[in-house]
Design a protein around this motif. Structure first.
Motif, mmCIF file in Angstrom:
data_model
loop_
_atom_site.group_PDB
_atom_site.id
_atom_site.type_symbol
_atom_site.label_atom_id
_atom_site.label_comp_id
_atom_site.label_asym_id
_atom_site.label_seq_id
_atom_site.Cartn_x
_atom_site.Cartn_y
_atom_site.Cartn_z
ATOM 1 N N GLY B 124 0.902 -1.266 0.070
ATOM 2 C CA GLY B 124 -0.724 -0.289 0.124
ATOM 3 C C GLY B 124 1.048 1.253 -0.068
ATOM 4 N N VAL B 125 1.690 1.007 -0.192
ATOM 5 C CA VAL B 125 3.010 2.543 -0.052
ATOM 6 C C VAL B 125 2.953 2.996 -1.336
ATOM 7 C CG1 VAL B 125 3.899 1.587 1.527
ATOM 8 C CG2 VAL B 125 5.131 0.919 -0.491
ATOM 9 N N ASP B 126 3.537 4.209 -1.888
ATOM 10 C CA ASP B 126 3.210 4.966 -2.807
ATOM 11 C C ASP B 126 4.735 5.012 -3.443
ATOM 12 O OD1 ASP B 126 3.990 6.512 -1.930
ATOM 13 O OD2 ASP B 126 2.035 8.394 -2.651
ATOM 14 N N LEU B 127 6.200 5.119 -2.716
ATOM 15 C CA LEU B 127 7.307 5.047 -2.616
ATOM 16 C C LEU B 127 8.673 4.003 -2.543
ATOM 17 C CD1 LEU B 127 9.426 7.519 -2.536
ATOM 18 C CD2 LEU B 127 9.099 7.655 -0.199
ATOM 19 N N VAL B 128 9.430 4.173 -3.218
ATOM 20 C CA VAL B 128 10.562 2.729 -3.360
ATOM 21 C C VAL B 128 11.454 3.914 -3.353
ATOM 22 C CG1 VAL B 128 11.973 1.377 -4.457
ATOM 23 C CG2 VAL B 128 9.582 0.883 -4.024
ATOM 24 N N THR B 129 12.597 3.400 -2.262
ATOM 25 C CA THR B 129 13.978 4.279 -2.206
ATOM 26 C C THR B 129 15.098 3.830 -2.917
ATOM 27 O OG1 THR B 129 14.901 4.088 -0.055
ATOM 28 C CG2 THR B 129 12.660 5.505 -0.357
ATOM 29 N N THR B 130 16.352 3.768 -3.278
ATOM 30 C CA THR B 130 17.262 3.381 -2.866
ATOM 31 C C THR B 130 19.058 4.129 -3.461
ATOM 32 O OG1 THR B 130 18.071 0.396 -4.162
ATOM 33 C CG2 THR B 130 17.928 2.509 -5.362
ATOM 34 N N GLU B 131 19.649 3.261 -3.444
ATOM 35 C CA GLU B 131 21.054 3.711 -3.692
ATOM 36 C C GLU B 131 21.661 3.378 -5.074
ATOM 37 O OE1 GLU B 131 20.699 1.425 -1.733
ATOM 38 O OE2 GLU B 131 22.415 -0.054 -2.423
ATOM 39 N N THR B 132 22.204 3.987 -5.486
ATOM 40 C CA THR B 132 23.107 3.506 -6.706
ATOM 41 C C THR B 132 24.219 4.092 -7.354
ATOM 42 O OG1 THR B 132 22.199 2.807 -9.108
ATOM 43 C CG2 THR B 132 22.017 4.874 -8.636
ATOM 44 N N GLU B 212 17.361 5.551 5.692
ATOM 45 C CA GLU B 212 15.908 7.482 6.268
ATOM 46 C C GLU B 212 15.037 7.943 5.542
ATOM 47 O OE1 GLU B 212 18.588 10.600 7.539
ATOM 48 O OE2 GLU B 212 16.585 11.365 7.681
ATOM 49 N N TYR B 213 15.438 8.191 4.071
ATOM 50 C CA TYR B 213 14.194 8.853 3.256
ATOM 51 C C TYR B 213 13.261 7.537 3.317
ATOM 52 C CZ TYR B 213 12.241 11.548 0.129
ATOM 53 O OH TYR B 213 10.832 13.067 -0.483
ATOM 54 N N ALA B 214 13.263 6.068 3.376
ATOM 55 C CA ALA B 214 11.956 5.623 3.720
ATOM 56 C C ALA B 214 11.785 5.561 4.977
ATOM 57 C CB ALA B 214 12.823 4.219 3.143
ATOM 58 N N LEU B 215 12.319 5.066 6.380
ATOM 59 C CA LEU B 215 11.414 5.484 7.278
ATOM 60 C C LEU B 215 10.951 6.730 8.001
ATOM 61 C CD1 LEU B 215 14.791 4.135 8.991
ATOM 62 C CD2 LEU B 215 12.855 3.246 9.492
ATOM 63 N N GLU B 216 11.441 7.516 6.754
ATOM 64 C CA GLU B 216 10.718 8.853 7.111
ATOM 65 C C GLU B 216 9.743 9.449 6.821
ATOM 66 O OE1 GLU B 216 12.123 11.321 9.477
ATOM 67 O OE2 GLU B 216 12.998 9.515 10.087
ATOM 68 N N HIS B 217 9.373 8.039 4.722
ATOM 69 C CA HIS B 217 8.214 8.914 3.970
ATOM 70 C C HIS B 217 7.456 7.819 3.687
ATOM 71 C CE1 HIS B 217 11.347 12.115 3.898
ATOM 72 N NE2 HIS B 217 10.150 13.034 3.481
ATOM 73 N N ASN B 218 7.568 7.194 4.743
ATOM 74 C CA ASN B 218 6.711 5.569 4.974
ATOM 75 C C ASN B 218 6.853 4.908 3.416
ATOM 76 O OD1 ASN B 218 4.394 3.650 5.294
ATOM 77 N ND2 ASN B 218 3.077 4.541 4.109
ATOM 78 N N GLY B 219 8.167 5.053 2.880
ATOM 79 C CA GLY B 219 8.591 4.221 1.861
ATOM 80 C C GLY B 219 8.991 2.612 1.963
ATOM 81 N N ARG B 220 9.380 2.277 0.856
ATOM 82 C CA ARG B 220 10.696 0.558 0.983
ATOM 83 C C ARG B 220 11.368 0.482 0.702
ATOM 84 N NH1 ARG B 220 6.325 0.697 3.916
ATOM 85 N NH2 ARG B 220 5.346 -0.941 4.504
ATOM 86 N N TYR B 221 12.789 -0.057 1.299
ATOM 87 C CA TYR B 221 13.571 0.222 0.461
ATOM 88 C C TYR B 221 14.364 -0.840 -0.183
ATOM 89 C CZ TYR B 221 18.826 -0.240 0.678
ATOM 90 O OH TYR B 221 20.551 -0.368 0.338
ATOM 91 N N ASN B 222 14.663 -0.891 -1.502
ATOM 92 C CA ASN B 222 14.829 -2.100 -2.667
ATOM 93 C C ASN B 222 16.103 -2.121 -2.043
ATOM 94 O OD1 ASN B 222 12.238 -2.265 -4.572
ATOM 95 N ND2 ASN B 222 11.905 -2.394 -2.479
#
Lengths: 420, 420
Positions: B124-132, B212-222
């Motif tokens: 149900g989230v609308d955000l994914v975060t990652t590094e590259t 951190e961004y995933a934690l703060e913005h209800n995202g999931r980290y891939n």
């Protein structure tokens, strides 16, 4: 539900399709005012290519060796149904993309380069020459030459050579000997280098150098657009597409694509022309180089250097200086004679779209479908928007076949202008 | 004679293969000295990915929605027999390339990105975060997010962001929100930006920002490498390859590929492991980052930022500062725990090759076959040379299956160093 229509290698059509005998009137002959141009062509073109240029046979068999070469570079290419892009328009349309970007060369140009290199090789020479502007054709020729165990000498307009470094590197890795033009490798190049104003080069200068170099070094000159033989070899795309759709019972209402010199669109559309009279044929060019909508049907030189015979075609003039648009492949001033004739008879409808509009569609397509089109290819996307609107109004399902002529991975430098 | 083994979309395998239950000994568990690391993971990983990370089920069904996504990006990929490259070695070998470079993302990474984005979306989230780092993983995540109708926030090491402009542009066209790291978007970023020495960023910093961004913005980290779940999703390549070869009665004697974090090689090789005990497994890394041949089997941090739990693996140390080699994907300091365990048991033989050698092979392959490999991918080509030599001496035909993990079209800037 699947979205890809594959064709196995052993299902690939055996014949190219030659439209000349099926045209609504005989194709006007080339005009050689000096009597020299055709003589030059006979010296540098492979004999088989010259024969095909004037052939009136409707179906021409693809030699087994060329079929092997087609396999080597990724043929047959799939057709992809662009369902997510369809959904965007919220209209009753189906979009089928013939994915020429899937070939190893990244574009439809390899279909002709392989044939011409092969017909050069069987004459016992070991050298092919050509010119290239932005580099797509040069990549195809470098690849085709190496796959035929030939050397290639490629003359690239100087300004592009120093700017399109990715394409230059790829030509080199493919074994191509690519040189900035004008160069000291030819007499005409040496002469032109004396004048500072020629240092950026031009496609016209590069053609002259490639022709001279072939003459002087017992090579063959390979040509990447406009001429009938080039279009003939590119019909492998349309021949495949027909088979792929017919096997699956899909009948296109629209056949669309873009026009640089005309061989891309013709390569897809011509094989449908004879039997699909009810389909609508729409081809797009660039608004900044508006040969499609503002060209005049007349005899004109196909090359800016005026060393080739004049042909009758839609043209905005061989002296037209194109603005620096990013779709390098669409900067050409004319439309191939056979395609021009179909435009004159109203069979093919012309369009021109501006770069900003086209880039927005390219971005949209990439985000929705995950595959980045070449800027040239993307000029056909606005046609889909027009069809979608009409289909919605009419309330009838419309099936679109489009030539996805090339991928845009080596054009990301151009696309970056959207974000700066 | 054809050189391509296709697999139709409806022939694509239904299951991923999980090697955990088949390993020669139980996989050592992650070690969380602070007790915080695993807690963080639970907050930012999709639940299903965490479940798969520790699953002992051997076969895990691929959800229909993910199958559709695989179709969308070009799966199944073909296997190409590299006949012209074979001929070069003049030895009794057959080379079969599993062409992961054919996927729309240009590499095998999309196989995992699509699954992780999907498992994020169903929460149900609308955000994914990652590094590259160099951008390949970022491209895969940007693509996977858009195809799942999610937003993506991608943190890219600052130095790479300003250098790898083609990849940045592609991420943007794909709809990815890519940012140079450190950034002002996170607290840790803001803190680190105060010190000039951090301005180039690092993968470690980018991971910290993405988490951190995933934690703060209800995202999931891939996550794009090393972990079991990531490898599981990438086994679609090996599952397909097995089916393609078995249908055609081809039995590989060698299964080879390259190791960045290990997921590429494992994705191809693991599905063969259980039933192909006689095959030889050889995996190569970079001589400049010699984790394969000089690494130590020990507990170490998988990330330079040391925020993830330690795992037991071959490593040259999470503090190792890699030289600026062009194969960005091979700069990682460790080898995935499951693959490390197979190396420890002698199942997988390690190699490391230097960049000059590898680039020469990349050039050779491109000229002979017409398709340019990524610098990472090309690190496996010298293995073929070794096998060819042995096959010639032994006088026995050897069949090689290689993971062609990605194309090199966005690496031509690196390859240009060969010609300067």
């Amino acid at each position: 539900m699947t979205n890809r229509i594959d064709l196995k290698q052993d299902e690939m059509p055996d014949y190219w399709y030659n439209i000349l005998p099926d045209l609504p009137e005989p194709l006007p002959q080339p005009m050689d005012t000096t009597g020299k141009a055709i003589q030059v062509l006979k010296s540098v073109f492979p004999a088989k290519v010259l024969e095909h240029e004037f052939s009136t046979e409707q179906m021409i068999r693809i030699p087994d060796d060329i079929r092997e070469l087609y396999f080597q570079v990724g043929r047959p290419t799939p057709i992809i149904r662009a369902k997510r892009f369809e959904s965007y328009f919220n209209a009753p349309i189906e979009i089928y993309m013939k994915m020429e970007g899937y070939t190893f060369a990244g574009s439809h140009k390899i279909n002709s380069a392989l044939a011409q290199a092969y017909y050069s090789k069987i004459e016992g020479v070991d050298l092919v020459t050509t010119e290239t502007g932005a580099g797509q054709w040069g990549i195809a020729v470098a690849m085709a030459s190496s796959l035929n165990n030939l050397n290639s000498k490629i003359f690239m307009a100087g300004a592009s050579y120093y700017q399109k470094t990715y394409r230059v590197t790829l030509m080199k890795m493919l074994g191509g000997d690519v040189n900035p033009s004008p160069s000291a490798l030819t007499n005409i190049g040496k002469e032109l280098m004396k004048d500072e104003k020629n240092k950026n080069g031009s496609l016209g200068i590069a053609i002259s150098e490639a022709v001279e170099y072939a003459l002087e070094h017992n090579g063959r000159y390979n040509v990447g657009s406009v001429v009938n033989a080039d279009i003939l070899y590119k019909t492998i795309a349309g021949q495949e597409a027909r088979k792929q759709l017919e096997i699956n019972g899909i009948e296109p209402n629209y056949i669309i694509g873009v026009v640089g010199g005309g061989s891309n669109y013709s390569g897809l559309a011509f094989p449908f022309y004879r039997d699909y009279k009810d389909a609508k044929y729409i081809a797009a060019g660039s608004y900044e180089v508006p040969k499609m909508t503002k060209g005049e049907y007349k005899y004109d030189y196909p090359d800016t250097g005026k060393i080739l015979p004049q042909v009758k075609m839609y043209s905005i003039g061989s002296d037209f200086i194109p603005p620096p648009i990013y779709a390098g492949g669409l900067r050409y001033h004319g439309v191939a004679p056979s395609l021009s004739l179909l435009m004159k008879h109203g069979v093919v409808e012309p369009r021109d779209y501006d770069q900003d509009t086209v880039f927005k569609y390219a971005e949209l397509y990439t985000r929705l479908e995950g595959y980045v089109p070449a800027p040239e290819t993307a000029h056909a996307l606005p046609i889909i928007s027009e069809i979608a609107k009409a289909a919605k109004e009419e309330g009838k399902r419309k099936v679109i076949l489009m030539s996805f002529s090339g991928h845009g991975l080596l054009d990301l430098g151009s696309y970056s202008s959207m974000y700066s």
